[in-house]
Design an enzyme around this catalytic site. Structure first.
Site, short mmCIF file in Angstrom:
data_model
loop_
_atom_site.label_atom_id
_atom_site.label_comp_id
_atom_site.label_asym_id
_atom_site.label_seq_id
_atom_site.Cartn_x
_atom_site.Cartn_y
_atom_site.Cartn_z
N PRO A 1 0.83 -1.21 0.00
CA PRO A 1 0.00 0.00 0.00
C PRO A 1 0.86 1.26 0.00
CG PRO A 1 -0.09 -1.10 2.13
CD PRO A 1 0.67 -2.00 1.22
N GLU A 2 0.48 2.25 -0.79
CA GLU A 2 1.15 3.54 -0.77
C GLU A 2 0.25 4.53 -0.02
OE1 GLU A 2 3.25 4.98 -4.10
OE2 GLU A 2 3.72 3.01 -4.91
N LYS B 1 2.95 6.96 5.69
CA LYS B 1 2.27 5.67 5.63
C LYS B 1 2.05 5.06 7.02
CE LYS B 1 4.62 3.53 2.26
NZ LYS B 1 4.77 2.47 1.23
N ARG C 1 3.35 -11.63 5.56
CA ARG C 1 4.81 -11.55 5.49
C ARG C 1 5.45 -11.14 6.81
NH1 ARG C 1 6.56 -10.58 0.09
NH2 ARG C 1 8.66 -10.57 0.94
N ARG D 1 15.00 -0.23 -8.65
CA ARG D 1 13.55 -0.27 -8.87
C ARG D 1 13.24 -0.04 -10.34
NH1 ARG D 1 11.17 1.49 -3.92
NH2 ARG D 1 9.26 0.53 -4.70
#
Ligand SMILES: [Zn+2]
Length: 275
Positions: A2-3, A59, A112, A264
């Site tokens: 999620p951003e 976040k 995770r 990235r």
């Protein structure tokens, strides 16, 4: 992962579910989610606290309690909240369970196990994980002159700078790529060499992509009841360049390129986004 826009929607969903609720018991089932505190202390600190606010900083999700304690939560890769009615069985990977005074339970699930929680007991202390963060990107503190000075002080590429949460907050890989496309600037351009006009464009683009993603996301209606953690799924089709390698640019038709930069994937239109 999620951003910021997705976390904003999680916060909104949490508010409608848990605001004003009192925690009857806080069950830390997997200790690594809240490092440095025992299971007993975790429960003792939160038991009988009423949730007076749910906010977001970057976040981080901030649960605020009467008495001033704050619980910071970072979802990281796969963390999500699920709200259970009385009698409903806990979903898989339920690592923290808050038993609430309306007989519901708020469950933190994380396949995770990278998600993290921390209790900040002293209301006068700003949680240390928040101290280094850049100004909130949609707030008045994130001014164009702040952005200009931040860029001027860095020789890194724009892409790398935009991902540094201590400089510019709120953009992950997706929205950094999208903002650079909107501004028509190459992700590989050195930050301190961007012209004044293009700084203005990029500043607006940063705010525009975040606002747009939050608006688009409002149709997501993150459902705490079924633990829908698929925060990003529905926004995919709105991405202009992200994960569109080889597809025609929506502006000019040129094929979108992908390069790996700073580890990235970066996507850009070689014609619209000049160095
Ligand atoms: Zn183009």
């Amino acid at each position: 992962m999620p951003e910021l826009p997705e976390v904003e929607h999680v916060v909104r969903a949490l508010r409608s579910q848990v605001l004003g609720r009192r925690i009857l018991a806080a069950e830390l089932k997997l200790k690594r989610i809240a490092p440095g505190i025992s299971r007993a202390a975790f429960d003792r600190q939160l038991r009988n606290s009423t949730i007076t606010a749910v906010n977001r900083r970057g976040k981080y999700i901030l649960f605020e309690f009467d008495g001033g304690k704050v619980l910071t939560t970072h979802l990281r890769m796969t963390g999500k909240f699920v709200s259970l009615a009385a009698g409903e069985p806990a979903p898989p990977y339920a690592h923290v369970i808050f038993h609430l005074d309306d007989e519901s339970r708020l469950v933190f699930c994380d396949m995770r196990q990278f998600g993290r929680m921390r209790i900040v007991a002293d209301p006068k202390k700003q949680p240390k994980e928040l101290l280094a963060l850049a100004p909130e990107p949609l707030s008045d503190e994130f001014t164009e002159s702040y952005f200009r000075e931040t860029l001027a002080a860095s020789r890194r590429s724009l892409k790398q700078l935009l991902l540094d949460q201590t400089r510019v907050l709120g953009l992950g890989n997706i929205y950094a790529v999208e903002a650079l496309f909107l501004a028509g600037v190459s992700p590989l351009k050195e930050a301190n060499r961007l012209s004044k006009t293009r700084v203005t464009k990029l500043y607006q683009a940063v705010r525009d992509v975040l606002r747009e993603a939050i608006d688009v996301g409002s149709t997501l209606q993150i459902n705490l009841a079924d633990g829908n953690g698929d925060y990003i799924g529905t926004t995919e089709r709105f991405w202009r360049v992200y994960e569109r390698e080889g597809e025609p640019c929506v502006n000019c038709g040129t094929k979108i390129k992908r390069v790996v930069h700073g580890g990235r994937s970066t996507y850009y239109c070689p014609k619209c986004q000049k160095r």
